[in-house]
Scaffold this active site. Structure first.
Site, mmCIF file in Angstrom:
data_model
loop_
_atom_site.group_PDB
_atom_site.id
_atom_site.type_symbol
_atom_site.label_atom_id
_atom_site.label_comp_id
_atom_site.label_asym_id
_atom_site.label_seq_id
_atom_site.Cartn_x
_atom_site.Cartn_y
_atom_site.Cartn_z
ATOM 1 N N ASP A 116 0.586 -1.214 0.351
ATOM 2 C CA ASP A 116 -0.075 0.222 0.148
ATOM 3 C C ASP A 116 1.138 0.559 0.056
ATOM 4 O O ASP A 116 1.242 1.354 0.932
ATOM 5 C CB ASP A 116 -0.980 -0.105 1.394
ATOM 6 N N HIS A 123 -3.896 13.562 1.294
ATOM 7 C CA HIS A 123 -3.890 12.666 1.782
ATOM 8 C C HIS A 123 -2.863 12.764 2.731
ATOM 9 O O HIS A 123 -3.646 13.003 3.961
ATOM 10 C CB HIS A 123 -4.465 11.535 1.787
ATOM 11 N N ARG A 132 0.077 15.704 13.623
ATOM 12 C CA ARG A 132 1.560 16.136 13.847
ATOM 13 C C ARG A 132 1.159 18.120 13.802
ATOM 14 O O ARG A 132 1.430 18.532 13.420
ATOM 15 C CB ARG A 132 2.187 15.509 13.129
ATOM 16 N N GLU A 189 -10.742 3.602 3.301
ATOM 17 C CA GLU A 189 -9.288 4.603 2.382
ATOM 18 C C GLU A 189 -9.965 4.168 1.222
ATOM 19 O O GLU A 189 -9.828 3.157 0.445
ATOM 20 C CB GLU A 189 -8.007 3.600 3.156
ATOM 21 N N GLU A 191 -8.857 3.328 -3.038
ATOM 22 C CA GLU A 191 -7.509 3.396 -3.311
ATOM 23 C C GLU A 191 -7.829 2.859 -4.663
ATOM 24 O O GLU A 191 -9.366 2.431 -4.820
ATOM 25 C CB GLU A 191 -6.353 2.825 -2.765
ATOM 26 N N ASP A 223 -9.143 -0.076 2.073
ATOM 27 C CA ASP A 223 -8.685 -0.702 3.007
ATOM 28 C C ASP A 223 -8.908 0.021 3.602
ATOM 29 O O ASP A 223 -8.017 1.282 4.408
ATOM 30 C CB ASP A 223 -6.714 0.001 2.078
ATOM 31 N N ARG A 227 -8.279 3.502 13.000
ATOM 32 C CA ARG A 227 -7.675 4.532 13.327
ATOM 33 C C ARG A 227 -7.157 4.636 14.469
ATOM 34 O O ARG A 227 -5.496 5.141 15.170
ATOM 35 C CB ARG A 227 -8.524 6.241 13.190
ATOM 36 N N GLN A 230 -4.363 1.787 15.262
ATOM 37 C CA GLN A 230 -3.463 2.542 14.619
ATOM 38 C C GLN A 230 -2.595 3.352 14.561
ATOM 39 O O GLN A 230 -1.287 3.414 15.628
ATOM 40 C CB GLN A 230 -4.026 2.741 12.757
ATOM 41 N N TYR A 234 1.525 1.965 15.752
ATOM 42 C CA TYR A 234 2.333 2.278 14.235
ATOM 43 C C TYR A 234 3.467 3.351 14.690
ATOM 44 O O TYR A 234 4.255 2.805 13.458
ATOM 45 C CB TYR A 234 1.348 3.034 13.130
ATOM 46 N N LYS A 243 -4.858 -1.791 9.921
ATOM 47 C CA LYS A 243 -4.703 -2.216 8.553
ATOM 48 C C LYS A 243 -5.670 -3.450 8.326
ATOM 49 O O LYS A 243 -6.462 -3.656 7.529
ATOM 50 C CB LYS A 243 -3.868 -1.938 7.862
ATOM 51 N N THR A 247 -9.388 -6.409 3.525
ATOM 52 C CA THR A 247 -9.184 -4.572 2.741
ATOM 53 C C THR A 247 -9.556 -5.658 1.833
ATOM 54 O O THR A 247 -10.039 -6.438 1.116
ATOM 55 C CB THR A 247 -7.502 -4.447 1.830
ATOM 56 N N THR A 334 -4.558 6.171 -0.276
ATOM 57 C CA THR A 334 -6.197 6.841 0.154
ATOM 58 C C THR A 334 -5.673 8.317 -0.916
ATOM 59 O O THR A 334 -5.119 8.992 -1.072
ATOM 60 C CB THR A 334 -6.248 7.438 1.265
ATOM 61 N N GLU A 348 -10.396 12.175 7.515
ATOM 62 C CA GLU A 348 -10.491 13.403 6.352
ATOM 63 C C GLU A 348 -11.505 14.455 6.553
ATOM 64 O O GLU A 348 -11.827 15.389 6.758
ATOM 65 C CB GLU A 348 -9.110 13.118 4.996
#
Lengths: 399, 399
Positions: A116, A123, A132, A189, A191, A223, A227, A230, A234, A243, A247, A334, A348
């Site tokens: 992926d 995105h 962040r 997601e 994709e 996907d 969250r 994750q 992660y 994840k 999928t 994404t 988002e």
């Protein structure tokens, strides 16, 4: 153009002819081509035409066909185009047309490795702002290489498969320890997935120019992402359980040959990329997704502005000598456009749940049990004609 | 104990009987059991004994055998133990003993998904000190869950396969842009790999108590790593090209039944783990690796102090509903002990290249072209007897 009745708004016109694997009643799953709202049952038609390799269409996956390589893919496409255009073929083909409503579509190929990517600048920037907030949204490596990671191939499921809400660990920022339970931030997601047919040799990179030698075609990918799982897991080795539970991919693989009319040039890349990622004819595709939550359109992400070409993704994936195999799937990551209603995930679309969407009079943030997400996609040609990728759908069931 | 001649220091005594896939001359690859310095060619022996499923041993991978599940694995092991112990079986077995020196060992199974964990506290702490010198070596999630990620299944190679030095992007800390070229920090990772036989259902976690129902046995893993590629690419989605060029595994899969005598209790875990990771009989194994660079021992990592049990790794991997398949491989991550000469990678052994090793009078940091790395491993029982896992070896060839 064809003797077969096709509704004007069908995704599967006479120039598309995507391949998939269908099950019809109690019969063994086998390969078909979609046209309009029907499936051409290819094994008996190919046998009647004494086609070399006709038995490949009787297989329960596309893998053996995918392994044949581009000359065979193109010959098969030309044969299919003739079949549906040529009134003379009607007698041999018509008995083998099955309504799509009468079949169950299967996973079209056995997935070898699943990678992926993270190729949409919108995105990556959105997630950077969310995760962040105090630093640059894009990390320093993002415009130098298509960032990617390996996903779980064994949990790629056919469109229509129910998605059981995953459980796992999460930790609130102010908590001292994690807790365990069903994900509270279940997401999608949107994709585009690229399906590898021709394998490459270990130790030999695939150049950007060899993209069409190796990749057969595309599917829509959802996907699914948890969250909260994750966010806790992660760092430092990347997404894992957030994840790996599922999928979903669309059932009909649309060939690059069918998509060719929708190819558009890749937007300019600045800073310039390293030579192994550079090419004169780097391709993107003018594809638009449509995301429906419980039947209501919530987003329309555009693919054509994505930063990295699929040819660059493949070149990067193999530049260290890693080989690809028949059945490898690599996805774009994404797809999000610049507009709010073009974002390809609920994190988002709802800005981490802080700005709920109003869907049919109700506020929505992340996915609730019973929610159904359906993603469709259409490619548009310079001439304005459209070609569909079909749809991928899934419903959330309780943990 | 057996009528077969076995050297006292052989890794493959009469209680071990690991399975692998060998090629003998021009014949088709098929399944054998190792004993001493010989291979028992199992297909003809099983046929002569009219064993149910004898034809499984004529296959070129262990996958079909692995899919049979623990009762069949145990029955096969008991049959094998009888064969080598019972003088009466000598006549049917002896004609099918082939010297190991006369065969070429193949990849023992087709790898489905490959997951790599990060389960050694010493290793995770060492890398934390090297990569993030100004913060706590262990990240906040490390003692709450076995951190892991997906690797590339398609580039898992048989022991003895040459490793082409990977090329890729790297960026010096003070450089403004990355450069491209052969890795200058090519490394090893000494790991134990767990081979899944019995699949699980999507949506249904595997509990810590079901570990032995699903896992058949173990192999030695060398997860070759390009540290310079990895350092530039791995934020935020984890290692990708820094690992995906090759992972070598040992040819003989040692069963959990053979290893059982070397099981040791898991060291205490503090803080206590969440209930899905807790168990009364969490197992570890008393295994010691030996790493040779060009024939000279450079490290002896001990497995028994590793923080996370393989049963916990499997429970974590599936707690979100992810399924496992026959042929899945999950590895421990680099095994490092508390002593300097027990570290399982050159980045640790040489402290990021700053403290070269003196090997046969020459200074070594990361791997050079022509270097050969061989990892052997032995399990030790409470009674002091030893059982070998064999070896995994690979030589670096130029980019």
């Amino acid at each position: 153009m064809t003797w077969i009745d096709i509704a004007e708004d069908s995704p599967f016109g006479a120039d598309n002819l995507p391949l998939g694997v269908f099950r019809y009643g109690d019969e063994e799953p086998r390969i078909g081509a979609a046209i309009g709202d029907q499936v051409i049952d290819l094994a008996p038609v190919a046998s009647a035409h004494m086609l070399d390799g006709a038995q490949l269409f009787a297989q329960p996956t596309l893998n053996a066909f995918l392994a044949l390589g581009r000359p065979a893919w193109r010959a098969t496409r030309n044969w299919l185009l003739d079949l549906v255009r040529n009134e003379n073929d009607r007698d041999t083909v018509e008995p083998h047309l099955i309504p799509q409503s009468a079949v169950t579509m299967q996973l079209p190929f056995e997935v070898a490795d699943y990678v992926d990517f993270y190729a949409s600048e919108q995105h990556a920037s959105n997630l950077g702002r969310l995760f962040r907030p105090d630093s640059e949204p894009l990390l320093p490596n993002w415009k130098h290489l298509p960032v990617g990671y390996h996903g779980r191939a064994g949990t790629i499921v056919a469109s229509g498969t129910d998605i059981v809400r995953p459980s796992g660990q999460r930790k609130a920022p102010d908590a001292t320890a994690p807790t365990f339970g069903p994900s509270q931030r279940l997401d999608i997601e949107v994709e585009l997935g690229f399906v590898v047919g021709t394998p490459s040799a270990l130790g030999t990179p695939v150049s950007v120019d060899a993209f069409e030698d190796h990749v057969y075609g595309v599917v829509i990918v959802n996907d699914w992402s948890a969250r909260d799982l994750q966010a806790w897991e992660y760092v430092p080795l990347g997404p894992f359980l957030g994840k790996s539970f599922a999928t979903s991919i669309s059932p009909w693989v649309v060939s690059l040959d069918a998509l060719a009319a929708s190819a558009v040039p890749l937007p300019a890349q600045d800073p310039p990329v390293l030579p192994y990622l550079a090419g004169k004819n780097l391709v993107n595709y003018d594809i638009t997704f449509e995301v429906r939550l419980n039947g209501h359109v919530v987003s329309t992400p555009p693919y054509k502005d994505i930063y990295w070409s699929p040819a660059q993704m493949l070149a990067h994936l193999t530049v260290n000598g890693a080989s690809v195999r028949t059945g490898d799937l690599y996805a774009s990551g994404t797809v999000s456009g610049p507009e709010k209603n073009q974002r390809g995930s609920f994190i988002e679309l709802t800005w981490a749940g802080r700005e709920p969407l109003l869907v049919d009079g109700r506020e929505h943030t992340f996915l609730e049990d019973g929610d159904e997400v359906t993603i469709t996609a259409w490619a548009t040609t310079a001439g304005g004609t459209r070609l569909g990728l079909g749809k991928v759908t899934g419903r959330i069931t309780p943990a």
